[in-house]
Enzyme design. Structure first.
Site, short mmCIF file in Angstrom:
data_model
loop_
_atom_site.label_atom_id
_atom_site.label_comp_id
_atom_site.label_asym_id
_atom_site.label_seq_id
_atom_site.Cartn_x
_atom_site.Cartn_y
_atom_site.Cartn_z
N TYR A 171 1.07 4.74 5.21
CA TYR A 171 2.09 4.53 4.18
C TYR A 171 1.96 5.55 3.07
O TYR A 171 0.84 5.98 2.74
CB TYR A 171 1.95 3.13 3.55
CG TYR A 171 2.35 2.00 4.45
CD1 TYR A 171 3.64 1.46 4.39
CD2 TYR A 171 1.44 1.43 5.33
CE1 TYR A 171 3.99 0.41 5.20
CE2 TYR A 171 1.80 0.37 6.15
CZ TYR A 171 3.08 -0.14 6.08
OH TYR A 171 3.44 -1.19 6.89
N TYR A 204 -1.65 0.92 12.75
CA TYR A 204 -2.75 1.35 11.88
C TYR A 204 -3.80 0.24 11.79
O TYR A 204 -3.49 -0.94 11.94
CB TYR A 204 -2.23 1.72 10.48
CG TYR A 204 -1.47 0.63 9.77
CD1 TYR A 204 -2.12 -0.34 9.02
CD2 TYR A 204 -0.08 0.58 9.83
CE1 TYR A 204 -1.41 -1.34 8.36
CE2 TYR A 204 0.64 -0.40 9.18
CZ TYR A 204 -0.04 -1.36 8.45
OH TYR A 204 0.67 -2.35 7.81
N ARG A 207 -2.71 -3.33 13.12
CA ARG A 207 -1.36 -3.91 13.02
C ARG A 207 -0.47 -3.27 14.07
O ARG A 207 -0.45 -2.06 14.23
CB ARG A 207 -0.73 -3.62 11.65
CG ARG A 207 -1.27 -4.33 10.42
CD ARG A 207 -1.19 -5.84 10.37
NE ARG A 207 -0.12 -6.54 11.06
CZ ARG A 207 1.11 -6.76 10.59
NH1 ARG A 207 1.47 -6.30 9.43
NH2 ARG A 207 2.00 -7.44 11.29
N HIS A 221 5.46 -1.75 13.03
CA HIS A 221 6.42 -2.68 12.42
C HIS A 221 7.15 -2.00 11.27
O HIS A 221 6.68 -1.02 10.70
CB HIS A 221 5.72 -3.95 11.92
CG HIS A 221 4.70 -3.70 10.85
ND1 HIS A 221 3.41 -3.32 11.14
CD2 HIS A 221 4.78 -3.75 9.50
CE1 HIS A 221 2.74 -3.15 10.02
NE2 HIS A 221 3.55 -3.39 9.00
N HIS A 241 8.97 -3.25 7.63
CA HIS A 241 9.18 -4.36 6.69
C HIS A 241 10.64 -4.40 6.27
O HIS A 241 11.22 -3.35 5.93
CB HIS A 241 8.33 -4.18 5.44
CG HIS A 241 6.85 -4.26 5.69
ND1 HIS A 241 6.14 -5.42 5.60
CD2 HIS A 241 5.95 -3.30 6.03
CE1 HIS A 241 4.86 -5.19 5.86
NE2 HIS A 241 4.72 -3.90 6.12
#
Lengths: 233, 175
Positions: A103, A142, A152, A155, A157
């Site tokens: 991110y 990640y 995870r 995905h 959000h």
């Protein structure tokens, strides 16, 4: 009449989820209190197109001078209420990791490259039929510190505002066939497989812009009744 | 009826998309109530500040009216991320009573890493003791826990701390 909308009744994840470590000190211990429905506001906040940043529906071209790295994807779908009526002009906010699974956020110290041309945030409004689309890249998986070698699944959000106060939703879109899905405490926190499946986008070749991007379809059902006339208060 | 799409946690990186400039300054349709500052701190079950929560507020204007349907304006809505010490601040106006029976109140929705679903609560005002006593929503709350919903009026504005667990655990409502 009382609304009964505890997470368990909805088939959602309970707030206290032992496999998700961060929930241990944060999930309230007392059950939420049900109020007579007329005491809750019927409608929620609304925004028009002026709310959107220019180009916010294309996450691949937000930094001048280049384009995001990774598999280009078009995500589209329809947002409706529980009765199937469109949630028109609903604000959808989007954030995700880059193709390497990192991110654009100071708290993310995963040893994976940042992409200077991918900031990973977007916004769109649904149209009058409740339909939306945005262009992005497929995010990477990640690691997270929840459990040994926990990763995870890929995905995106999504945060949505429907017409009703109860229609507010923050959720995550997952990708079909991801081997990390059955290992993920957040996804698996939803008890029933049929409910979990609602969070997995469908591969949609027919909607794919030829020679440009793969498409995924992700339909969302929000709580409440978008088209019911609402009181002035 | 279709089953609603399940919620998932907001996670730790929501500020990428959900931090809006000046969103803690709430605008309203006139008539406005008294301008107020609303602040507080979010605590976890160890009594430690929660440094990564997002709080949204939704309220009526000074006449007790929610924004007119279709006025796609963002009126009555505020959003604030907490700081590294779990503190949040809103600049807004005190709402009027939505119905004659109800005491003035503001809805707060809290999202955070570790919470699979949003938590919704109702903030009441400490200087409205008489009205609070007859509020039909507060009446649903066990007497011993009602104080968790009352914002104290201090010299710097109203103070409303949120405790996710523990002896002072804030009351949350089903939406």
């Amino acid at each position: 009449m009382r609304r009964v909308a505890q997470p368990a009744t909805l088939g959602w994840a309970p707030n206290e989820l032992p496999a998700y470590r961060s929930s241990a000190k944060r999930a309230p211990q007392a059950a939420a209190i049900a109020l007579p429905s007329h005491l809750m506001p019927s409608q929620g906040p609304r925004w028009g197109p002026e709310k959107l940043r220019a180009g916010a529906g294309d996450l691949t071209t937000q930094v001048p001078g280049g384009t995001a790295q990774g598999q280009r994807i078009l995500v589209h779908g329809r947002v409706s209420d529980a009765a199937g009526r469109p949630e028109a002009h609903a604000l959808i906010e989007i954030w995700q990791a880059n193709a390497a699974g990192r991110y654009w956020h100071p708290a993310d110290q995963h040893v994976a490259p940042l992409d200077p041309y991918f900031l990973g945030a977007g916004q769109v409004l649904t149209d009058a039929q409740g339909c939306y689309e945005f262009l992005s890249i497929e995010p990477g998986a990640y690691p997270w510190g929840n459990h040994p070698n926990g990763w995870r699944p890929k995905h995106i959000h999504l945060s949505l505002f429907g017409a009703g106060f109860a229609a507010r939703l923050v959720t995550q879109l997952y990708f079909p066939g991801d081997p990390l899905l059955p290992l993920d405490p957040i996804f698996m926190g939803i008890p029933q497989a049929a409910r979990r499946a609602r969070l997995v986008a469908k591969f949609d070749l027919l909607h794919s812009p030829p020679e440009w991007a793969l498409a995924y379809r992700f339909d969302v059902v929000l709580r409440g009744h978008a088209a019911t006339p609402l009181d002035a208060h | 009826m279709r089953r609603p799409t399940p919620a998932q946690t907001v996670g730790p990186y929501f500020s990428l998309a959900l931090d809006w400039p000046q969103a803690h300054q709430v605008t309203h349709e006139p008539p406005l109530g008294v301008a107020i500052c609303l602040r507080g701190q979010v605590f976890d079950g160890d009594g430690l500040p929660v440094p990564d929560a997002l709080i949204e507020i939704w309220q009526a204007n000074g006449a007790g009216d929610y924004p007119t349907r279709g006025a796609a304006s963002g009126y009555g809505f505020g959003r604030a991320s907490v700081d590294s010490e779990g503190r949040y601040t809103f600049l807004t106006h005190k709402p009027g009573p939505v119905t004659p029976q109800e005491a003035p109140h503001i809805h707060l929705t809290l999202f955070a890493r570790g919470l699979m679903n949003p938590l919704v609560t109702r903030l009441y005002f400490g200087d409205e003791a008489a009205r609070n006593q007859h509020d039909p929503a507060l009446a649903q709350v066990p007497l011993a826990r009602r104080a968790t919903l009352i914002a104290a009026l201090t010299h710097t504005g109203y103070c409303f701390d949120i405790h996710l667990q523990g002896p002072l655990e804030t009351v949350f409502f089903d939406v």
